[in-house]
Design an enzyme around this catalytic site. Structure first.
Site, PDB file in Angstrom:
ATOM      1  N   GLU A 104       0.818  -1.209   0.000  1.00 10.62           N
ATOM      2  CA  GLU A 104       0.000   0.000   0.000  1.00 10.62           C
ATOM      3  C   GLU A 104       0.854   1.262   0.000  1.00 10.62           C
ATOM      4  O   GLU A 104       0.541   2.232  -0.701  1.00 10.62           O
ATOM      5  CB  GLU A 104      -0.927   0.002   1.220  1.00 10.62           C
ATOM      6  CG  GLU A 104      -1.933  -1.130   1.265  1.00 10.62           C
ATOM      7  CD  GLU A 104      -3.080  -0.941   0.277  1.00 10.62           C
ATOM      8  OE1 GLU A 104      -3.927  -1.834   0.190  1.00 10.62           O
ATOM      9  OE2 GLU A 104      -3.125   0.089  -0.417  1.00 10.62           O
ATOM     10  N   ARG A 136       0.642   3.862  -3.172  1.00 10.79           N
ATOM     11  CA  ARG A 136       0.033   5.156  -2.860  1.00 10.79           C
ATOM     12  C   ARG A 136       1.080   6.254  -2.677  1.00 10.79           C
ATOM     13  O   ARG A 136       0.968   7.334  -3.255  1.00 10.79           O
ATOM     14  CB  ARG A 136      -0.809   5.053  -1.579  1.00 10.79           C
ATOM     15  CG  ARG A 136      -1.939   4.051  -1.654  1.00 10.79           C
ATOM     16  CD  ARG A 136      -2.896   4.246  -0.510  1.00 10.79           C
ATOM     17  NE  ARG A 136      -3.735   3.070  -0.295  1.00 10.79           N
ATOM     18  CZ  ARG A 136      -4.928   3.092   0.268  1.00 10.79           C
ATOM     19  NH1 ARG A 136      -5.449   4.238   0.669  1.00 10.79           N
ATOM     20  NH2 ARG A 136      -5.628   1.988   0.448  1.00 10.79           N
ATOM     21  N   ASP A 161      -4.774  -9.852  -8.531  1.00  6.67           N
ATOM     22  CA  ASP A 161      -5.024  -8.931  -9.627  1.00  6.67           C
ATOM     23  C   ASP A 161      -3.857  -8.121 -10.171  1.00  6.67           C
ATOM     24  O   ASP A 161      -3.452  -8.267 -11.323  1.00  6.67           O
ATOM     25  CB  ASP A 161      -6.159  -7.980  -9.234  1.00  6.67           C
ATOM     26  CG  ASP A 161      -6.026  -7.470  -7.806  1.00  6.67           C
ATOM     27  OD1 ASP A 161      -4.928  -7.521  -7.261  1.00  6.67           O
ATOM     28  OD2 ASP A 161      -7.033  -6.997  -7.255  1.00  6.67           O
ATOM     29  N   GLU A 179     -12.537   0.445  -9.939  1.00  7.41           N
ATOM     30  CA  GLU A 179     -12.154  -0.515 -10.995  1.00  7.41           C
ATOM     31  C   GLU A 179     -13.102  -0.521 -12.194  1.00  7.41           C
ATOM     32  O   GLU A 179     -12.665  -0.675 -13.342  1.00  7.41           O
ATOM     33  CB  GLU A 179     -12.038  -1.923 -10.405  1.00  7.41           C
ATOM     34  CG  GLU A 179     -10.859  -2.112  -9.480  1.00  7.41           C
ATOM     35  CD  GLU A 179     -11.079  -1.521  -8.098  1.00  7.41           C
ATOM     36  OE1 GLU A 179     -10.079  -1.234  -7.403  1.00  7.41           O
ATOM     37  OE2 GLU A 179     -12.263  -1.337  -7.709  1.00  7.41           O
ATOM     38  N   THR A 217      -1.157   0.878 -10.262  1.00  2.00           N
ATOM     39  CA  THR A 217      -2.431   0.303  -9.841  1.00  2.00           C
ATOM     40  C   THR A 217      -3.224   1.240  -8.933  1.00  2.00           C
ATOM     41  O   THR A 217      -4.356   0.941  -8.590  1.00  2.00           O
ATOM     42  CB  THR A 217      -2.203  -1.057  -9.153  1.00  2.00           C
ATOM     43  OG1 THR A 217      -3.427  -1.786  -9.120  1.00  2.00           O
ATOM     44  CG2 THR A 217      -1.664  -0.884  -7.737  1.00  2.00           C
TER      45      THR A 217
END
Length: 640
Positions: A265, A269, A398, A532, A618
């Site tokens: 994360e 981010r 994913d 998404e 992502t």
């Protein structure tokens, strides 16, 4: 899900409940030994330990690890005749004599060091308490100064890639322009309320009107929303807001905190967000902060296999995995979603350590057997063995597949190894996970222990955009096939929205008998401002210009505005099938980073961040394509 700590919070995977060790209060001892006696005890114990370690611990030079070993094992050396000797060399003749002399020399040195340390300890104990405290404070100040000097080190200048399309995208159509302005107004509402009620906190509780955080950010307030939103503010032309965020980062963003964070994360981010802000604005502070943070993440890779831990303490460097993960495993979508950011870090710093870390992961994965050609979601970083045989293109898996494709795109299509791994994986997914419902909806299920579970998650809806993005360059001239497959996934995910009361999609939905694209369990009916589906609409719009994708995106925007907007920002919904929705009172940072950015791009011209020049991580942070044929990071062996 109703339990806040279990809510899927970001990007591509489901963060777990934080099951850390209990905290115990510290009690002051009722009896205190003298400080000098304690110091003497510590010094004596340390010296004795070092002295004993020389004689009783095994010689580490007699063992070696697999460089890419699949097990945490030590390999005993063998003599020239090939006989194993339990990790001990066979030493013969003159070699044996030299070995003994060396051993005696080391013993003498240790004795001398031991005596010297004792004399120094005695000298210390002759000093007053004030003198000892003064010396300790001096040493502390030296360490602090060294850390500050390291943080301010100047990074080498590098040629910035040709940056195309960082402004513009103004639509000619008045209706589309008005819709884009509405998305910009939604962004300003989210940002202004965060600044008013949650400034410096990681996220916002828009109903309680206070700051919010989760275990993925540890115990510190790192301004996750600020870092995540910067590039969205920039491309929307909200430059005053961007400068506010930049000033906070300059003055307050500090990574030298005793806090355990998610490597994944924080990478997507923070490092992704800082790098994107640097490329868009050219402000060095963003690059500098990204590198500082990356250095804090490197200890997570100190595992027997080089597969990083899921979490790392930014201060101590100690890593561990989520307690709920299969047999202490690392997660595919986490350790497989570092490549883009780490390649850019090496490009910008000239330090190949980041590039080598992610290429080591790829090299290990290439050597491993894959059941039915699929990558399981769990891999043990100690043994290098797969955990539970569970494969998904939704949570836990994913973005690993996404980053294989994007590694190829980011390398200006020269990283052929990444493209081959992507194509192989997609062929296996298409063969075993792709299915069509009785009603004709194409969906991606989950493979569990040899069986297909007919359930698709909101997270997996990104795959429609991925298939479209990877269509060009696909094997056997199947570009048309994968573009169509992407469109089918987009249609299915739109149905998951359209079949709810609020026209917002649930967290996951089933295809079981008469039930299609509908959530069955209460714990799957929530919507937490996820991006998404809108992400896939945007990619399909860019590649087809089919007006249905703008229509579907606008439907979603109106639903978010109607049901998620509150006076203090935007909130997720607990049940999208209820006509009287209840809010979860969390404005996720990815709502500003991804959902609103993709909506804004959906109603912008193709000249804003064109896909032949930019690749989105992502978390929707745009990073420029690197023409690696001209650098030492080239993914093309012929160039290297």
């Amino acid at each position: 899900m109703t339990t806040p700590a279990l809510l899927p919070l970001s990007g591509r995977r489901i963060p777990p409940l934080n099951l850390g060790p209990p905290s115990f209060p510290h009690h002051r001892a009722t009896l205190r030994l003298s400080e000098k006696f304690i110091l003497l005890l510590i010094l004596s114990a340390f010296i004795t330990l070092c002295f004993g370690a020389f004689f009783f611990l095994p010689d580490s030079s007699k063992h070696k690890r697999f460089d890419l070993g699949l097990e945490d094992v030590l390999i005993p050396h063998v003599d020239a005749k090939g006989a194993k000797n339990s990790g001990v060399f066979l030493i013969h003749g003159p070699d044996e004599h030299r070995h003994r002399e060396e051993e005696e020399r080391l013993r003498n040195k240790i004795r001398a060091d031991h005596e010297k340390a004792l004399e120094e300890a005695k000298e210390k104990l002759r000093k007053s308490r004030e003198e000892i405290r003064a010396e300790i404070q001096t040493e502390k100040n030296k360490v602090v100064q060294e850390m500050k000097t390291k943080e301010k080190k100047t990074l080498p200048p590098v040629p910035i890639p040709n940056l195309v399309g960082i402004n513009g995208g103004d639509p000619e159509d008045n209706d589309i322009r008005e819709k884009r302005e509405k998305i910009k107004e939604m962004m300003k509402h989210a940002w202004d309320n965060y600044k008013t009620y949650g400034w410096g906190h990681n996220e916002l509780r828009p109903i309680a009107k206070k700051g919010h955080s989760t275990n993925i950010f540890g115990s510190s307030q790192m301004g996750a929303t600020i870092v995540d939103a910067l590039d969205t503010l920039y491309i929307m032309g909200l430059h005053a807001e961007f400068l506010d965020g930049q000033r906070w980062i300059e003055d307050n963003l500090d990574f030298s905190v005793n806090s355990e964070v998610s490597v994944f994360e924080v990478n997507i981010r923070f490092i992704g967000g800082l790098l994107a802000a640097y490329y868009l604005s050219g402000e060095e502070i963003f690059k500098s902060k990204a590198v500082q943070l990356a250095e804090k993440l490197l200890p997570a890779f100190n595992t027997p296999t080089g597969i990083p831990w899921a979490m790392v303490n930014l201060k101590s460097g100690v890593g561990r995995n989520w307690g709920w993960a299969s047999a202490g495993s690392s997660i595919l979508a986490e350790f497989g979603t570092l490549h883009m950011e780490f390649v850019h870090l090496s490009y910008l710093t000239g330090d190949l350590v980041y590039y080598k870390k992610v290429m080591h992961i790829r090299k290990l994965l290439r050597k491993m057997d894959r059941p039915n050609g699929l990558y399981p979601n769990y891999l043990n970083p100690r043994t290098g063995r797969w955990g539970q045989y569970h494969t998904s293109v939704g949570g836990l898996g994913d973005s690993f597949y996404e980053y294989l494709l994007k590694a190829w795109l980011m390398s200006d299509k020269t990283d052929h190894e990444a493209r081959r791994m992507y194509d192989d994986a997609i062929e296996a997914i298409e063969k075993l996970l792709l299915s069509k419902s009785r009603g004709g909806l194409v969906f991606i299920g989950e493979w569990k222990n040899g069986h297909l579970e007919k359930k698709m998650g909101h997270l997996a809806c990104f795959a429609g955009g991925m298939f479209a993005l990877g269509a060009d360059g696909s094997r056997m001239d199947k570009a048309g096939h994968y573009l169509e497959l992407g469109a089918e996934i987009a249609r299915t995910c739109h149905e998951s929205y359209d079949r709810t009361a609020l026209k917002l999609g649930p967290e996951s939905f089933k295809f079981d008998g008469a039930v299609e694209a509908v959530a069955v369990r209460q714990a799957e009916k929530y919507y937490i401002l996820r991006p998404e589906v809108i992400e896939t609409y945007w990619y399909l719009w860019r590649f087809t210009h089919d007006p249905r994708y703008r229509q579907w995106g606008w439907e979603a925007a109106l639903a978010i505005e109607k049901y998620c907007r509150v006076s203090g920002g935007f909130s997720g919904i607990k049940d999208v099938y209820s006509s009287t929705p209840t809010h979860d009172d969390v404005q996720q940072s990815f709502f500003l980073a991804e959902t609103l950015k993709y909506l804004y791009l959906l109603f912008s011209g193709d000249d804003l961040l064109p896909l032949d020049h930019w690749v989105f991580n992502t978390e929707a942070h745009p990073l420029p394509v690197l023409h690696l044929a001209n650098t030492k990071l080239s993914g093309n062996p012929a160039v290297r």
